[in-house]
Design a protein around this motif. Structure first.
Motif, PDB file in Angstrom:
ATOM      1  N   GLU A  17       0.867  -1.409   0.269  1.00 47.49           N
ATOM      2  CA  GLU A  17       0.180   0.070   0.051  1.00 47.49           C
ATOM      3  C   GLU A  17       0.665   1.270   0.082  1.00 47.49           C
ATOM      4  OE1 GLU A  17      -2.938   1.951   3.180  1.00 47.49           O
ATOM      5  OE2 GLU A  17      -3.641   0.170   2.271  1.00 47.49           O
ATOM      6  N   GLU A  18       1.928   1.379   0.817  1.00 47.93           N
ATOM      7  CA  GLU A  18       2.769   2.408   0.914  1.00 47.93           C
ATOM      8  C   GLU A  18       3.460   2.759  -0.631  1.00 47.93           C
ATOM      9  OE1 GLU A  18       4.722   5.599   2.337  1.00 47.93           O
ATOM     10  OE2 GLU A  18       3.022   4.616   3.047  1.00 47.93           O
ATOM     11  N   CYS A  19       3.736   1.638  -1.314  1.00 49.00           N
ATOM     12  CA  CYS A  19       4.344   1.807  -2.630  1.00 49.00           C
ATOM     13  C   CYS A  19       3.360   2.474  -3.654  1.00 49.00           C
ATOM     14  CB  CYS A  19       5.044   0.625  -3.128  1.00 49.00           C
ATOM     15  SG  CYS A  19       5.750   0.624  -4.577  1.00 49.00           S
ATOM     16  N   LEU A  20       2.371   2.154  -3.317  1.00 49.54           N
ATOM     17  CA  LEU A  20       1.187   2.731  -4.328  1.00 49.54           C
ATOM     18  C   LEU A  20       0.759   4.149  -4.083  1.00 49.54           C
ATOM     19  CD1 LEU A  20      -0.913   2.325  -6.476  1.00 49.54           C
ATOM     20  CD2 LEU A  20      -2.591   1.279  -4.851  1.00 49.54           C
ATOM     21  N   ARG A  21       0.911   4.382  -2.737  1.00 49.05           N
ATOM     22  CA  ARG A  21       0.702   5.592  -2.306  1.00 49.05           C
ATOM     23  C   ARG A  21       1.710   6.584  -2.844  1.00 49.05           C
ATOM     24  NH1 ARG A  21       2.134   9.451   1.559  1.00 49.05           N
ATOM     25  NH2 ARG A  21       3.653   8.010   2.411  1.00 49.05           N
ATOM     26  N   VAL A  22       2.978   6.259  -2.775  1.00 43.63           N
ATOM     27  CA  VAL A  22       4.127   7.085  -3.267  1.00 43.63           C
ATOM     28  C   VAL A  22       3.982   7.106  -4.813  1.00 43.63           C
ATOM     29  CG1 VAL A  22       6.347   7.044  -3.518  1.00 43.63           C
ATOM     30  CG2 VAL A  22       5.664   6.604  -1.418  1.00 43.63           C
ATOM     31  N   ILE A  23       3.768   6.166  -5.492  1.00 42.55           N
ATOM     32  CA  ILE A  23       3.678   6.357  -6.794  1.00 42.55           C
ATOM     33  C   ILE A  23       2.467   7.165  -7.290  1.00 42.55           C
ATOM     34  CG2 ILE A  23       2.922   4.949  -9.009  1.00 42.55           C
ATOM     35  CD1 ILE A  23       4.165   2.485  -7.557  1.00 42.55           C
ATOM     36  N   LEU A  24       1.413   6.986  -6.635  1.00 44.81           N
ATOM     37  CA  LEU A  24       0.329   8.298  -6.767  1.00 44.81           C
ATOM     38  C   LEU A  24       0.759   9.536  -6.577  1.00 44.81           C
ATOM     39  CD1 LEU A  24      -2.685   6.044  -5.781  1.00 44.81           C
ATOM     40  CD2 LEU A  24      -2.200   6.858  -8.143  1.00 44.81           C
ATOM     41  N   MET A  25       1.595   9.857  -5.560  1.00 36.61           N
ATOM     42  CA  MET A  25       1.951  11.042  -5.231  1.00 36.61           C
ATOM     43  C   MET A  25       3.031  11.426  -6.310  1.00 36.61           C
ATOM     44  SD  MET A  25       2.541  10.676  -0.923  1.00 36.61           S
ATOM     45  CE  MET A  25       4.068  11.948  -0.925  1.00 36.61           C
ATOM     46  N   CYS A  26       3.515  10.684  -6.888  1.00 37.44           N
ATOM     47  CA  CYS A  26       4.478  10.971  -7.852  1.00 37.44           C
ATOM     48  C   CYS A  26       3.723  11.439  -9.254  1.00 37.44           C
ATOM     49  CB  CYS A  26       5.686   9.933  -8.263  1.00 37.44           C
ATOM     50  SG  CYS A  26       6.865   9.743  -6.995  1.00 37.44           S
ATOM     51  N   VAL A  27       2.872  10.550  -9.586  1.00 34.49           N
ATOM     52  CA  VAL A  27       2.043  10.923 -10.728  1.00 34.49           C
ATOM     53  C   VAL A  27       1.255  12.254 -10.203  1.00 34.49           C
ATOM     54  CG1 VAL A  27      -0.098  10.205 -11.905  1.00 34.49           C
ATOM     55  CG2 VAL A  27       1.576   8.557 -11.344  1.00 34.49           C
ATOM     56  N   SER A  28       0.655  12.528  -9.269  1.00 35.44           N
ATOM     57  CA  SER A  28       0.284  13.904  -8.843  1.00 35.44           C
ATOM     58  C   SER A  28       0.900  14.897  -9.125  1.00 35.44           C
ATOM     59  CB  SER A  28      -0.366  13.712  -7.399  1.00 35.44           C
ATOM     60  OG  SER A  28      -1.138  15.019  -7.313  1.00 35.44           O
ATOM     61  N   ALA A  29       2.169  14.803  -8.791  1.00 36.85           N
ATOM     62  CA  ALA A  29       3.319  16.024  -8.805  1.00 36.85           C
ATOM     63  C   ALA A  29       3.813  16.161 -10.443  1.00 36.85           C
ATOM     64  CB  ALA A  29       4.679  15.581  -7.995  1.00 36.85           C
ATOM     65  N   LEU A  30       3.860  15.028 -10.992  1.00 38.15           N
ATOM     66  CA  LEU A  30       4.098  15.112 -12.569  1.00 38.15           C
ATOM     67  C   LEU A  30       3.150  15.792 -13.051  1.00 38.15           C
ATOM     68  CD1 LEU A  30       6.063  14.017 -14.728  1.00 38.15           C
ATOM     69  CD2 LEU A  30       4.275  12.039 -14.919  1.00 38.15           C
ATOM     70  N   VAL A  31       1.772  15.674 -12.971  1.00 36.90           N
ATOM     71  CA  VAL A  31       0.715  16.162 -13.744  1.00 36.90           C
ATOM     72  C   VAL A  31       0.454  17.547 -13.418  1.00 36.90           C
ATOM     73  CG1 VAL A  31      -1.984  16.329 -13.499  1.00 36.90           C
ATOM     74  CG2 VAL A  31      -0.706  14.131 -13.541  1.00 36.90           C
ATOM     75  N   GLU A  32       0.883  17.890 -11.734  1.00 35.02           N
ATOM     76  CA  GLU A  32       0.683  19.298 -11.440  1.00 35.02           C
ATOM     77  C   GLU A  32       1.799  20.113 -12.207  1.00 35.02           C
ATOM     78  OE1 GLU A  32       0.419  21.701  -7.358  1.00 35.02           O
ATOM     79  OE2 GLU A  32       1.343  19.994  -7.239  1.00 35.02           O
ATOM     80  N   ALA A  33       3.208  19.484 -12.236  1.00 35.46           N
ATOM     81  CA  ALA A  33       4.274  20.244 -12.812  1.00 35.46           C
ATOM     82  C   ALA A  33       4.118  20.233 -14.445  1.00 35.46           C
ATOM     83  CB  ALA A  33       5.532  19.489 -12.334  1.00 35.46           C
ATOM     84  N   ASN A  34       3.409  19.306 -14.955  1.00 34.71           N
ATOM     85  CA  ASN A  34       3.397  19.322 -16.601  1.00 34.71           C
ATOM     86  C   ASN A  34       2.241  19.655 -17.354  1.00 34.71           C
ATOM     87  OD1 ASN A  34       6.239  18.561 -17.200  1.00 34.71           O
ATOM     88  ND2 ASN A  34       5.735  16.859 -15.636  1.00 34.71           N
ATOM     89  N   GLY A  35       1.013  19.593 -16.509  1.00 36.29           N
ATOM     90  CA  GLY A  35      -0.160  19.935 -16.953  1.00 36.29           C
ATOM     91  C   GLY A  35      -0.372  19.558 -18.454  1.00 36.29           C
ATOM     92  N   VAL A  36      -0.918  20.702 -19.443  1.00 35.23           N
ATOM     93  CA  VAL A  36      -1.276  20.206 -20.476  1.00 35.23           C
ATOM     94  C   VAL A  36      -0.249  19.263 -21.427  1.00 35.23           C
ATOM     95  CG1 VAL A  36      -3.093  21.881 -20.764  1.00 35.23           C
ATOM     96  CG2 VAL A  36      -0.609  22.480 -21.400  1.00 35.23           C
ATOM     97  N   TYR A  37       1.054  19.544 -21.049  1.00 34.29           N
ATOM     98  CA  TYR A  37       1.982  18.860 -21.925  1.00 34.29           C
ATOM     99  C   TYR A  37       1.832  17.176 -21.820  1.00 34.29           C
ATOM    100  CZ  TYR A  37       4.278  23.145 -21.998  1.00 34.29           C
ATOM    101  OH  TYR A  37       4.653  24.468 -22.301  1.00 34.29           O
ATOM    102  N   LEU A  38       1.015  16.790 -20.836  1.00 30.46           N
ATOM    103  CA  LEU A  38       0.555  15.437 -20.511  1.00 30.46           C
ATOM    104  C   LEU A  38      -0.648  14.806 -21.455  1.00 30.46           C
ATOM    105  CD1 LEU A  38       1.166  15.017 -16.616  1.00 30.46           C
ATOM    106  CD2 LEU A  38       2.645  14.279 -18.710  1.00 30.46           C
ATOM    107  N   GLU A  39      -1.067  16.138 -22.297  1.00 36.81           N
ATOM    108  CA  GLU A  39      -2.257  15.556 -22.922  1.00 36.81           C
ATOM    109  C   GLU A  39      -2.045  14.164 -23.612  1.00 36.81           C
ATOM    110  OE1 GLU A  39      -6.244  15.749 -24.338  1.00 36.81           O
ATOM    111  OE2 GLU A  39      -5.236  17.332 -23.144  1.00 36.81           O
ATOM    112  N   PRO A  40      -0.766  13.910 -24.404  1.00 34.50           N
ATOM    113  CA  PRO A  40      -0.695  12.758 -25.173  1.00 34.50           C
ATOM    114  C   PRO A  40      -0.675  11.367 -24.300  1.00 34.50           C
ATOM    115  CG  PRO A  40       0.729  14.506 -25.799  1.00 34.50           C
ATOM    116  CD  PRO A  40       0.427  14.966 -24.447  1.00 34.50           C
ATOM    117  N   VAL A  41      -0.525  11.682 -22.823  1.00 29.50           N
ATOM    118  CA  VAL A  41      -0.594  10.386 -22.138  1.00 29.50           C
ATOM    119  C   VAL A  41      -1.824  10.510 -21.199  1.00 29.50           C
ATOM    120  CG1 VAL A  41       1.995  10.088 -22.289  1.00 29.50           C
ATOM    121  CG2 VAL A  41       0.853  11.213 -20.548  1.00 29.50           C
TER     122      VAL A  41
END
Length: 131
Positions: free
Chosen positions: A1-25
């Motif tokens: 569970e901890e690993c999944l939580r950390v992965i989701l936090m990374c995805v959240s930070a990635l989305v927050e930092a890159n926004g519309v540039y992530l449209e292709p993914v």
């Protein structure tokens, strides 16, 4: 569970930092949300991280995210889950994050395509206001 939580936090930070540039993914990210919701069970930390990912996706990418069927498969059940004040301790743990996601969803939606789904949630808001 901890690993999944950390992965989701990374995805959240990635989305927050890159926004519309992530449209292709966006589709690839969105396709992973329903299985993660199922895997989370009743895990508050995982649901909190999913709330964060969805909030950032919708804030950064707008209606195209809200209208994605994979996002909707998680968005509305998660909003329902987070705003159910009849469940003990739910209001203290996830209500504020759920309301923030709801607000971002409302602001990023088009009435023509999302109006009925959002309107169907209004009774829940009335319950929250009366509590």
């Amino acid at each position: 569970e901890e690993c999944l939580r950390v992965i989701l936090m990374c995805v959240s930070a990635l989305v927050e930092a890159n926004g519309v540039y992530l449209e292709p993914v966006l589709q690839a990210i969105a396709e992973q949300l329903p299985p993660l919701w199922e895997r989370a069970g009743d895990s508050v930390p995982i649901h909190s991280c999913l709330l964060s990912v969805l909030t950032h996706l919708i804030m950064k990418m707008g209606y195209s995210t809200v209208e994605n069927s994979h996002v909707q498969a998680v968005l509305f059940p998660l909003l329902d889950y987070c705003t159910d004040i009849n469940v003990v301790n739910r209001a203290e743990t996830l209500l504020e994050d759920g309301l923030r996601l709801w607000l971002v969803t409302l602001l990023s939606s088009r009435v023509a395509t999302m109006g009925s789904k959002l309107t169907s949630m209004l009774p829940r808001l009335e319950m929250i206001l009366r509590s």
